[in-house]
Design a protein around this motif. Structure first.
Motif, short mmCIF file in Angstrom:
data_model
loop_
_atom_site.label_atom_id
_atom_site.label_comp_id
_atom_site.label_asym_id
_atom_site.label_seq_id
_atom_site.Cartn_x
_atom_site.Cartn_y
_atom_site.Cartn_z
N ILE A 67 -27.58 -8.10 -18.02
CA ILE A 67 -26.50 -8.68 -17.02
C ILE A 67 -25.44 -8.26 -17.35
O ILE A 67 -24.66 -7.66 -16.40
N LYS A 68 -24.71 -8.22 -18.59
CA LYS A 68 -23.41 -7.74 -18.84
C LYS A 68 -23.34 -6.34 -18.56
O LYS A 68 -22.06 -5.88 -18.07
N HIS A 69 -24.15 -5.34 -19.02
CA HIS A 69 -24.20 -4.18 -18.50
C HIS A 69 -24.32 -3.78 -17.10
O HIS A 69 -23.71 -2.88 -16.50
N SER A 70 -25.17 -4.47 -16.32
CA SER A 70 -25.49 -4.29 -15.20
C SER A 70 -24.20 -4.79 -14.09
O SER A 70 -24.03 -3.89 -13.38
N PHE A 71 -23.78 -5.80 -14.19
CA PHE A 71 -22.55 -6.46 -13.43
C PHE A 71 -21.66 -5.56 -12.87
O PHE A 71 -21.55 -5.30 -11.72
N PRO A 72 -20.84 -4.85 -13.85
CA PRO A 72 -19.69 -3.68 -13.19
C PRO A 72 -20.38 -2.77 -12.56
O PRO A 72 -19.92 -2.28 -11.71
N ARG A 73 -21.62 -2.15 -12.87
CA ARG A 73 -22.10 -0.86 -12.50
C ARG A 73 -22.70 -1.35 -11.03
O ARG A 73 -22.55 -0.47 -9.96
N MET A 74 -23.14 -2.55 -10.76
CA MET A 74 -23.55 -2.89 -9.51
C MET A 74 -22.66 -2.78 -8.48
O MET A 74 -22.97 -2.33 -7.30
N PHE A 75 -21.37 -3.21 -8.71
CA PHE A 75 -20.43 -2.94 -7.57
C PHE A 75 -19.97 -1.55 -7.29
O PHE A 75 -19.72 -1.11 -6.09
N THR A 335 -43.22 -1.86 -21.61
CA THR A 335 -43.31 -2.87 -20.94
C THR A 335 -42.04 -3.72 -20.50
O THR A 335 -41.07 -3.71 -21.31
N VAL A 336 -42.00 -4.25 -19.25
CA VAL A 336 -40.70 -4.70 -18.82
C VAL A 336 -41.27 -6.05 -18.16
O VAL A 336 -41.91 -6.19 -17.07
N GLY A 337 -41.24 -7.01 -19.09
CA GLY A 337 -41.69 -8.54 -18.69
C GLY A 337 -40.99 -9.51 -18.62
O GLY A 337 -39.98 -9.51 -19.38
N GLY A 338 -41.29 -10.73 -18.06
CA GLY A 338 -40.48 -11.94 -18.13
C GLY A 338 -39.29 -11.82 -17.46
O GLY A 338 -38.25 -12.47 -17.85
N ILE A 339 -39.13 -10.84 -16.38
CA ILE A 339 -37.62 -10.99 -15.73
C ILE A 339 -37.80 -12.07 -14.74
O ILE A 339 -38.20 -11.81 -13.63
N ARG A 340 -37.00 -12.97 -15.12
CA ARG A 340 -37.06 -14.24 -14.58
C ARG A 340 -36.39 -14.48 -13.28
O ARG A 340 -36.08 -13.33 -12.66
N SER A 341 -35.16 -15.28 -12.75
CA SER A 341 -34.59 -15.30 -11.73
C SER A 341 -33.17 -14.42 -11.57
O SER A 341 -32.74 -14.47 -10.58
N THR A 342 -32.68 -13.84 -12.93
CA THR A 342 -31.99 -12.98 -12.75
C THR A 342 -32.16 -11.63 -12.83
O THR A 342 -31.29 -10.57 -13.23
N GLY A 343 -33.43 -11.42 -12.25
CA GLY A 343 -33.69 -9.80 -12.28
C GLY A 343 -32.88 -8.87 -11.51
O GLY A 343 -32.57 -7.88 -11.61
N LEU A 344 -32.33 -9.50 -10.29
CA LEU A 344 -31.40 -8.92 -9.49
C LEU A 344 -30.16 -8.47 -10.29
O LEU A 344 -29.85 -7.34 -10.49
N SER A 345 -29.59 -9.33 -10.96
CA SER A 345 -28.39 -9.41 -11.58
C SER A 345 -28.56 -8.49 -12.89
O SER A 345 -27.47 -7.78 -13.21
N GLY A 346 -29.69 -8.39 -13.62
CA GLY A 346 -29.81 -7.65 -14.54
C GLY A 346 -30.58 -6.45 -14.52
O GLY A 346 -30.73 -5.46 -15.40
#
Length: 413
Positions: A67-75, A335-346
């Protein structure tokens, strides 16, 4: 060898879409296989559309790191593609004195993580910011940067950009088996539409990720699905809240949030319930009525206002409260598993981690030039349930997008 992809991604949810975009943009020849007729049709079609900063995640978790890596890039991505988003911020409200005692702990945890400047605010400041709240709040935490997006459009735009950069996407394609011969570097993926061959296979199977892993002879986690239900209000009540109203989180998750979508609908949810099946269930009327009562107890103006829709989502949780991302070079498998409710954010952080695994652990270099530029997309909603991006028509699978399709895109850009 002809017709060999560098990477085969199994699963077309938001994480699979982010990974194929990242790898295609970095120069890899990619193929995405999705078992459903439409992309973003399973767990990713039942989320909240909220970009979380990770303020309440464990700083040592893989989830937090992504999430920390993703958040600024998402904008940068949202602006580059011309996608709608709104920084509505968030307000965590304590409704009891017991909950008040947890606010400074949450604020300190957030500051220590360095990802959010969450701070306690007085009750007078709370009601100045949120005059529509009921008057029995006991304390509050102000959380900047929490953002809402169109979750379907964000995921679809990622895979659409990957396609215009050369990625191949095949839907209605069920993966049935895989094999990797010891004497070569290729992984063969047998599907309902024939065999495909790649150098690395990435399992983004979401709710079925444990089943997909078994096809490669792996079994390191099991999906324990959790159901979430939502009640959707009309856009006419959007003035009742100015930020996302969060409860105090529990061991189960963030709790039931009262928030506005990027198009102005007010939503309450999600719940956190055991799911009997991985298939999406219907909404339960008793649970929806409880959500409505909860909303009315927190936001006084919601009393008597009818809801316009309900929907459910199923989270691909595992036995542990973290992502499961691992690499098996001997099997040509990630394997990319267990991506819970924060999948969009991360999602973008997950994609970057996978790219590094492909490069460093599988020793696979890109086979062509990079294409990391972001080009704005021509997006047009086509009611009752489609959208055209550039000249490609997609079926909308998310209720947030469907409810917002009568809102002009330009008003959110």
């Amino acid at each position: 060898m002809a017709d060999v992809s560098d990477v085969i991604v199994v699963g077309g949810g938001v994480v699979g879409c982010a990974i194929i975009w990242e790898l295609t943009s970095r120069g890899y020849e990619c193929l995405l296989l999705e078992k459903n007729e439409n992309l973003v049709s399973e767990a990713s079609s039942g989320n909240s559309g909220m970009l979380h900063t990770g303020f309440d995640s464990s700083a040592n978790s893989l989830e937090f790191q992504c999430i920390k890596h993703s958040f600024p890039r998402m904008f940068d991505l949202l602006k580059g593609f011309g996608l709608p988003y709104e920084k509505f911020w968030a307000t965590m409200v304590a409704w009891t004195q017991e909950q008040v005692s947890k606010l400074p702990i949450i604020a300190e945890k957030s500051r220590a993580a360095g990802i959010s400047s969450a701070s306690e605010i007085s009750l007078s400041e709370l009601y100045r910011r949120e005059p529509g709240l009921s008057r029995h709040a006991q304390g509050a935490l102000w959380i900047p940067e929490e953002t809402v997006v169109d979750p379907w459009l964000t995921a679809i735009s990622l895979v659409h950009d990957a396609r215009r950069k050369g990625a191949v996407v095949k839907t209605d394609t069920v993966v049935q088996n895989t094999c990797k011969a010891d004497h070569n570097q290729y992984v063969h993926v047998m599907t309902s539409r024939g065999q495909f061959t790649g150098r690395v296979v990435i399992n983004c199977g979401g709710l079925y990720g444990d089943i997909v892993d078994k096809l490669a002879g792996l079994q390191h986690f099991s999906i324990v699905p959790k159901k979430g239900q939502y009640a959707v209000y009309p856009k006419t009540v959007k003035h009742l809240i100015n930020s996302s109203i969060l409860p105090i989180p529990t061991d189960k998750g963030k709790g039931e949030i009262i928030f506005k979508t990027v198009y102005g609908n007010v939503i309450i949810g999600p719940t956190f319930e055991e799911a009997i099946s991985k298939r999406r269930p219907e909404s339960d009327s008793n649970t929806i009525q409880r959500l409505i009562r909860y909303g009315e107890s927190c936001v006084k103006g919601l009393g008597g206002c009818p809801i316009v829709n309900t929907y459910t989502g199923v989270r691909p949780a595992t036995e542990i409260k973290d992502y499961y991302i691992d690499s098996y070079p001997e099997s040509g498998w990630i394997t990319v598993g267990g991506i819970r409710s924060t999948g969009l954010s991360g999602s973008l952080g997950i994609a970057d981690k996978v790219r590094k695994l492909v490069l460093c652990q599988h020793n696979l270099e890109p086979s062509r030039a990079k294409g990391i530029e972001l080009n704005k997309m021509a997006i047009k909603f086509l009611p009752p349930g489609h959208a055209m991006i550039d000249d490609v028509i997609y079926t909308v699978t998310h209720p947030i997008t469907l409810c917002g399709m009568d809102t002009p895109m330009e008003s959110h850009l």
